[in-house]
Motif scaffolding. Structure first.
Motif, PDB file in Angstrom:
ATOM      1  N   GLY A  73       1.826 -75.781  93.966  1.00 16.40           N
ATOM      2  CA  GLY A  73       1.183 -75.553  92.667  1.00 16.40           C
ATOM      3  C   GLY A  73      -0.277 -75.966  92.645  1.00 16.40           C
ATOM      4  O   GLY A  73      -1.086 -75.386  91.918  1.00 16.40           O
ATOM      5  N   ASP A  74      -0.631 -76.967  93.460  1.00 13.07           N
ATOM      6  CA  ASP A  74      -2.017 -77.442  93.441  1.00 13.07           C
ATOM      7  C   ASP A  74      -2.888 -76.747  94.472  1.00 13.07           C
ATOM      8  O   ASP A  74      -4.081 -76.999  94.570  1.00 13.07           O
ATOM      9  CB  ASP A  74      -2.055 -78.959  93.686  1.00 13.07           C
ATOM     10  CG  ASP A  74      -1.337 -79.685  92.554  1.00 13.07           C
ATOM     11  OD1 ASP A  74      -1.477 -79.226  91.390  1.00 13.07           O
ATOM     12  OD2 ASP A  74      -0.618 -80.657  92.830  1.00 13.07           O
ATOM     13  N   ARG A  75      -2.277 -75.889  95.247  1.00 18.22           N
ATOM     14  CA  ARG A  75      -3.068 -75.158  96.225  1.00 18.22           C
ATOM     15  C   ARG A  75      -3.945 -74.123  95.517  1.00 18.22           C
ATOM     16  O   ARG A  75      -3.539 -73.507  94.542  1.00 18.22           O
ATOM     17  CB  ARG A  75      -2.122 -74.452  97.197  1.00 18.22           C
ATOM     18  CG  ARG A  75      -2.888 -73.640  98.181  1.00 18.22           C
ATOM     19  CD  ARG A  75      -2.044 -73.073  99.258  1.00 18.22           C
ATOM     20  NE  ARG A  75      -2.914 -72.255 100.080  1.00 18.22           N
ATOM     21  CZ  ARG A  75      -2.699 -71.967 101.331  1.00 18.22           C
ATOM     22  NH1 ARG A  75      -1.607 -72.411 101.922  1.00 18.22           N
ATOM     23  NH2 ARG A  75      -3.537 -71.232 101.999  1.00 18.22           N
ATOM     24  N   THR A  76      -5.148 -73.906  96.053  1.00 16.98           N
ATOM     25  CA  THR A  76      -6.051 -72.927  95.450  1.00 16.98           C
ATOM     26  C   THR A  76      -5.515 -71.518  95.683  1.00 16.98           C
ATOM     27  O   THR A  76      -5.278 -71.128  96.824  1.00 16.98           O
ATOM     28  CB  THR A  76      -7.464 -73.049  96.059  1.00 16.98           C
ATOM     29  OG1 THR A  76      -7.913 -74.385  95.858  1.00 16.98           O
ATOM     30  CG2 THR A  76      -8.424 -72.079  95.404  1.00 16.98           C
ATOM     31  N   ALA A  77      -5.342 -70.791  94.596  1.00 19.06           N
ATOM     32  CA  ALA A  77      -4.933 -69.393  94.703  1.00 19.06           C
ATOM     33  C   ALA A  77      -6.181 -68.527  94.844  1.00 19.06           C
ATOM     34  O   ALA A  77      -6.294 -67.719  95.764  1.00 19.06           O
ATOM     35  CB  ALA A  77      -4.143 -68.982  93.462  1.00 19.06           C
ATOM     36  N   LEU A  78      -7.128 -68.705  93.923  1.00 18.43           N
ATOM     37  CA  LEU A  78      -8.340 -67.897  93.932  1.00 18.43           C
ATOM     38  C   LEU A  78      -9.572 -68.790  93.987  1.00 18.43           C
ATOM     39  O   LEU A  78      -9.659 -69.791  93.272  1.00 18.43           O
ATOM     40  CB  LEU A  78      -8.417 -67.029  92.669  1.00 18.43           C
ATOM     41  CG  LEU A  78      -7.334 -65.964  92.500  1.00 18.43           C
ATOM     42  CD1 LEU A  78      -7.483 -65.281  91.137  1.00 18.43           C
ATOM     43  CD2 LEU A  78      -7.396 -64.918  93.618  1.00 18.43           C
ATOM     44  N   ILE A  79     -10.506 -68.411  94.859  1.00 20.22           N
ATOM     45  CA  ILE A  79     -11.822 -69.037  94.868  1.00 20.22           C
ATOM     46  C   ILE A  79     -12.766 -67.982  94.315  1.00 20.22           C
ATOM     47  O   ILE A  79     -12.801 -66.864  94.832  1.00 20.22           O
ATOM     48  CB  ILE A  79     -12.277 -69.384  96.301  1.00 20.22           C
ATOM     49  CG1 ILE A  79     -11.321 -70.390  96.938  1.00 20.22           C
ATOM     50  CG2 ILE A  79     -13.711 -69.894  96.298  1.00 20.22           C
ATOM     51  CD1 ILE A  79     -11.645 -70.686  98.416  1.00 20.22           C
ATOM     52  N   PHE A  80     -13.486 -68.318  93.276  1.00 18.84           N
ATOM     53  CA  PHE A  80     -14.399 -67.332  92.700  1.00 18.84           C
ATOM     54  C   PHE A  80     -15.835 -67.641  93.089  1.00 18.84           C
ATOM     55  O   PHE A  80     -16.333 -68.737  92.855  1.00 18.84           O
ATOM     56  CB  PHE A  80     -14.266 -67.319  91.174  1.00 18.84           C
ATOM     57  CG  PHE A  80     -15.305 -66.457  90.516  1.00 18.84           C
ATOM     58  CD1 PHE A  80     -15.367 -65.101  90.781  1.00 18.84           C
ATOM     59  CD2 PHE A  80     -16.245 -67.005  89.647  1.00 18.84           C
ATOM     60  CE1 PHE A  80     -16.341 -64.293  90.196  1.00 18.84           C
ATOM     61  CE2 PHE A  80     -17.218 -66.203  89.046  1.00 18.84           C
ATOM     62  CZ  PHE A  80     -17.261 -64.848  89.324  1.00 18.84           C
ATOM     63  N   VAL A  88      -6.273 -58.278  97.493  1.00 19.07           N
ATOM     64  CA  VAL A  88      -6.938 -59.374  96.777  1.00 19.07           C
ATOM     65  C   VAL A  88      -5.907 -60.021  95.857  1.00 19.07           C
ATOM     66  O   VAL A  88      -5.830 -61.236  95.748  1.00 19.07           O
ATOM     67  CB  VAL A  88      -8.148 -58.897  95.942  1.00 19.07           C
ATOM     68  CG1 VAL A  88      -8.748 -60.069  95.155  1.00 19.07           C
ATOM     69  CG2 VAL A  88      -9.223 -58.288  96.847  1.00 19.07           C
ATOM     70  N   VAL A  89      -5.080 -59.196  95.220  1.00 19.48           N
ATOM     71  CA  VAL A  89      -4.175 -59.739  94.203  1.00 19.48           C
ATOM     72  C   VAL A  89      -2.731 -59.830  94.725  1.00 19.48           C
ATOM     73  O   VAL A  89      -2.257 -60.922  95.057  1.00 19.48           O
ATOM     74  CB  VAL A  89      -4.259 -58.914  92.898  1.00 19.48           C
ATOM     75  CG1 VAL A  89      -3.300 -59.475  91.837  1.00 19.48           C
ATOM     76  CG2 VAL A  89      -5.693 -58.950  92.356  1.00 19.48           C
ATOM     77  N   VAL A 134     -10.500 -65.392  98.397  1.00 19.98           N
ATOM     78  CA  VAL A 134     -11.830 -65.402  97.781  1.00 19.98           C
ATOM     79  C   VAL A 134     -12.016 -64.138  96.946  1.00 19.98           C
ATOM     80  O   VAL A 134     -11.624 -63.048  97.370  1.00 19.98           O
ATOM     81  CB  VAL A 134     -12.936 -65.460  98.859  1.00 19.98           C
ATOM     82  CG1 VAL A 134     -14.333 -65.374  98.242  1.00 19.98           C
ATOM     83  CG2 VAL A 134     -12.798 -66.725  99.697  1.00 19.98           C
ATOM     84  N   MET A 135     -12.589 -64.287  95.767  1.00 12.04           N
ATOM     85  CA  MET A 135     -12.967 -63.148  94.929  1.00 12.04           C
ATOM     86  C   MET A 135     -14.470 -63.224  94.732  1.00 12.04           C
ATOM     87  O   MET A 135     -14.976 -64.232  94.239  1.00 12.04           O
ATOM     88  CB  MET A 135     -12.302 -63.292  93.560  1.00 12.04           C
ATOM     89  CG  MET A 135     -11.236 -62.292  93.281  1.00 12.04           C
ATOM     90  SD  MET A 135     -10.606 -62.522  91.620  1.00 12.04           S
ATOM     91  CE  MET A 135     -10.810 -60.857  91.047  1.00 12.04           C
ATOM     92  N   PHE A 136     -15.163 -62.166  95.128  1.00  8.08           N
ATOM     93  CA  PHE A 136     -16.632 -62.175  95.059  1.00  8.08           C
ATOM     94  C   PHE A 136     -17.104 -61.117  94.080  1.00  8.08           C
ATOM     95  O   PHE A 136     -16.756 -59.948  94.193  1.00  8.08           O
ATOM     96  CB  PHE A 136     -17.197 -61.920  96.464  1.00  8.08           C
ATOM     97  CG  PHE A 136     -18.685 -61.744  96.521  1.00  8.08           C
ATOM     98  CD1 PHE A 136     -19.532 -62.570  95.785  1.00  8.08           C
ATOM     99  CD2 PHE A 136     -19.247 -60.765  97.323  1.00  8.08           C
ATOM    100  CE1 PHE A 136     -20.905 -62.410  95.850  1.00  8.08           C
ATOM    101  CE2 PHE A 136     -20.624 -60.595  97.397  1.00  8.08           C
ATOM    102  CZ  PHE A 136     -21.456 -61.421  96.654  1.00  8.08           C
ATOM    103  N   GLU A 137     -17.921 -61.569  93.154  1.00  7.55           N
ATOM    104  CA  GLU A 137     -18.384 -60.675  92.091  1.00  7.55           C
ATOM    105  C   GLU A 137     -19.523 -59.755  92.541  1.00  7.55           C
ATOM    106  O   GLU A 137     -19.702 -58.678  91.985  1.00  7.55           O
ATOM    107  CB  GLU A 137     -18.897 -61.557  90.931  1.00  7.55           C
ATOM    108  CG  GLU A 137     -19.342 -60.782  89.715  1.00  7.55           C
ATOM    109  CD  GLU A 137     -19.904 -61.696  88.627  1.00  7.55           C
ATOM    110  OE1 GLU A 137     -20.226 -62.860  88.914  1.00  7.55           O
ATOM    111  OE2 GLU A 137     -20.004 -61.225  87.492  1.00  7.55           O
TER     112      GLU A 137
END
Ligand code: ATP
Ligand code: MG
Length: 629
Positions: free
Chosen positions: A71-78, A298-299, A310-313
């Motif tokens: 649960g504490d693991r990073t799912a998304l890095i923005f 990505v999802v 990673v999600m990059f805008e």
């Protein structure tokens, strides 16, 4: 290496049902399926059904099941467009809560199972949250790429009769503001869009946007006070998960429909298998969620696998050409996945922006979207990957849900070849009459049997579905692509069969001639098409973009034509070469050769559907400078 390709392929071939039953166990089912595949590609009893008595909700596999263990693991890095902007790390627990709050809000707004919701959002975590919130309650999302103009949004809303739209005030790309909410307003003023009752707006840049009451609501206001749990809607495996329109390289986009069970099984399995995913990976796929690559890699795939993604805008050249590699270093990305168009654009700028960065964390490189020219492959391998990392050249389509052909990473790759079908995948090459060709050969790429991630229909148009994919070669799925298969049984995608040029009776794939151009050090990118030729039937017309700083002159033109002639042979000698400062591309970065064909033919008034063009001014300039024939 976590797998043995030959062993797995043989196992799947021996017992396909047993194989796909086992693969499906990686997903959390409410009711596990006992039926595995129920498929016929024949007109008389046509059907494609997978895991048809199973019940699940895809978001449970993407979120709930990770809570206890990670649960504490990073799912998304923005990573925002502005390199100095605020980054975000969203753990699985927080992502779950955000999805549940929005899902509850959607239910309160009257959105129910089966309703369509259009998403028109930037590459920000809210896009993933919105997709999953729809899936949580059984609503069918249709993501429309944030670069599309109002009429394209309106067409896609009208086609599936969406009830609700989720957008943002504005998007940011390369420092430019994109007026997303204003575009939605303009789209909803167009005919055919009156199914939309509500527009939810994500506050992203904070720009002031006019809100039209009672239609428009801020997302932060509607999720306020919503509980952070939400009962997942039980979905039959064959209930729709999403609609996604193809990128439109060949014509009017098709509303590809994917269903729940088969799609999530296939996205998750291929994501692990194709990239040799490990537990501590930081995965980065640069595709926008507006394309299928963003959906599957990505999802849905990464989240179902509990990965960090990673999600990059932004864009690769802002604020400079080192941006991708700076992001890789910043987050210690281990798997990097992008498109040939981006690789060629970066290659054009030389090695320095790459060499200025470390990239030591990268373990696997991937590419998707178009055939990758061997020259671009080598640059990706030698310069980006420091000749250390394998490259997985993944061939697939919106229609296939996930990768079907990709190099097994337990052996050396071949530059420009997607190599082998995944276990359970049965490609074949057929001639114009549909006869299956054996051994080393070339022709039309088909699939002889189904796989769980296969699309189920063109939304609202089953007839178009059958006719597009199953009528050309009865009993087989026709991909529209051509392929060569070498003596080792490795596949080399030669491009779309519509793009094949027949010169004096010889079939010449656009990819091969383009790659010959790109292998010249002064060429950054090239596109070739056929045009009517009195003697040869068709001649070769080439559009060539030079490396940054190279001069377009007749001596170089002659040199390039001679270069292609030397590389492939006299039959492939281009008849015309036009300099192209830019090439017409779809918004997902694919070259639109059908448009180049019309320009070459001297019929620019017949360009057809150009709504998915990224930059229409490129076409105007090419028409203006077309060489006389
Ligand atoms: P439309 O179907 O509307 O014309 P499209 O085919 O461009 O649009 P996508 O589903 O995004 O829409 O693209 C799939 C196509 O991309 C494949 O059929 C193939 O032509 C090309 N492609 C994807 N990956 C690869 C690859 N690794 N090698 C070669 N070609 C690829
Ligand atoms: Mg296609």
């Amino acid at each position: 290496m976590a797998y043995d390709y030959e062993r797995d392929y043989a196992e799947a071939a021996r017992d396909p049902d047993g194989f796909w039953r086992k693969v499906a166990q990686r997903i959390d089912w409410m009711q596990a399926p006992t039926q595995i595949r129920d498929v016929s590609f024949d007109a008389k009893d046509f059907r494609i059904r997978w895991y048809a008595d199973g019940t699940l909700n895809a978001t449970v596999s993407c979120l709930d099941r990770h809570l206890a263990t990670r649960g504490d693991r990073t799912a998304l890095i923005f990573e925002p467009d502005d390199p100095n902007g605020e980054t975000q790390r969203i753990p699985y627990r927080e992502l779950h809560a955000r999805v549940c709050r929005l899902a509850n809000a959607l239910r309160n707004l009257g959105v129910a199972k089966g309703d369509r919701v259009t998403l028109y959002l930037p590459m920000i975590p809210d896009a993933a949250v919105a997709m999953l919130a729809c899936a949580r309650i059984g609503a069918i999302h249709s993501v429309v790429f944030g670069g599309f103009a109002p009429h394209s949004i309106a067409d896609r809303i009208a086609d599936c009769r969406s009830k609700l739209v989720i957008t943002a005030d504005e998007g940011l790309r390369g420092g430019k503001r994109i007026p997303l909410k204003a575009n939605v307003d303009a789209a909803l003023a167009l005919p055919g869009t009156n199914s939309v009752e509500t527009v939810l707006v994500v506050r992203h840049t904070g720009a002031a946007v006019p809100m039209q009451m009672p239609r428009d609501r801020w997302v932060d206001a509607v999720v306020e006070g919503q509980p952070d749990t939400c009962d997942p809607e039980p979905m039959n495996a064959e209930d729709p998960l999403f609609i996604l329109y193809t990128s439109g390289s060949t014509g009017k986009p098709k509303g590809v429909l994917h269903t729940t069970g088969g799609y999530i099984v296939y996205a998750s399995w291929t994501h692990e298998r194709v990239f040799d995913l490990r537990d501590d990976d930081v995965f980065w796929c640069t595709a926008d969620v507006g394309w299928v690559t963003g959906h599957s890699y990505v999802v849905y795939g990464p989240l179902a696998n509990g990965a960090t993604c990673v999600m990059f805008e932004g864009v690769p050249n802002y604020p400079d050409y080192s941006r991708f590699w700076n992001i890789v270093d910043k987050y210690q990305v281990t798997i990097f996945y992008t498109a040939p168009t981006a690789i060629r654009a970066l290659m054009r700028e030389g090695d320095a922006p790459v060499k200025a960065t470390s990239r030591k964390s990268i373990r696997v490189l991937g590419t998707v979207g178009e055939p990758i020219n061997p020259e671009a492959w080598r640059w990706y391998h030698d310069v980006v990957g420091d000749a250390r990392c394998p490259i997985t050249d993944t061939w697939w389509q919106t229609e296939t849900g996930g990768t079907l052909i990709a190099p097994p990473l337990d052996r050396p790759q071949k530059p420009g070849s997607a190599m082998k079908p995944l276990p359970g995948i049965l490609p074949a090459i057929v001639d114009g009459k549909g006869n299956v060709l054996e051994g080393e050969t070339e022709g039309n790429l088909v699939l002889l049997d189904s796989w769980p991630g296969q699309m189920r229909t063109v939304y609202g148009d089953q007839k178009r579905f059958f006719e597009t994919y199953f009528s050309t070669f009865p009993g087989k799925y026709f991909t529209g692509d051509g392929s060569h298969r070498d003596a080792d049984g490795d596949y080399w995608i030669t491009g779309r069969v519509d793009d094949v040029i027949i010169v004096s009776g010889h079939r010449i794939g656009s990819a091969e001639v383009e790659s010959a151009f790109v292998s010249h050090p002064k060429v950054a990118e090239a596109a070739v098409v056929g045009f009517p030729h009195d003697i040869k039937g068709q001649g070769i017309y080439a559009y060539v973009t030079l490396m940054d700083g190279e001069a377009e002159d007749d001596a170089l033109r002659a040199e390039l034509i001679a270069h292609v002639r030397k590389e492939i042979g006299p039959i492939a000698t281009p008849d015309h070469l036009q300099w192209a400062p830019g090439l017409p591309k779809t918004r997902s970065g694919k070259i639109m050769r059908r448009i180049l064909r019309k320009i070459a033919e001297g019929a620019p008034e017949q360009l057809g559907d150009t709504s998915t063009l990224a930059d229409p001014t490129v076409v105007e300039s090419l028409v203006k400078h077309r060489r006389g024939q």
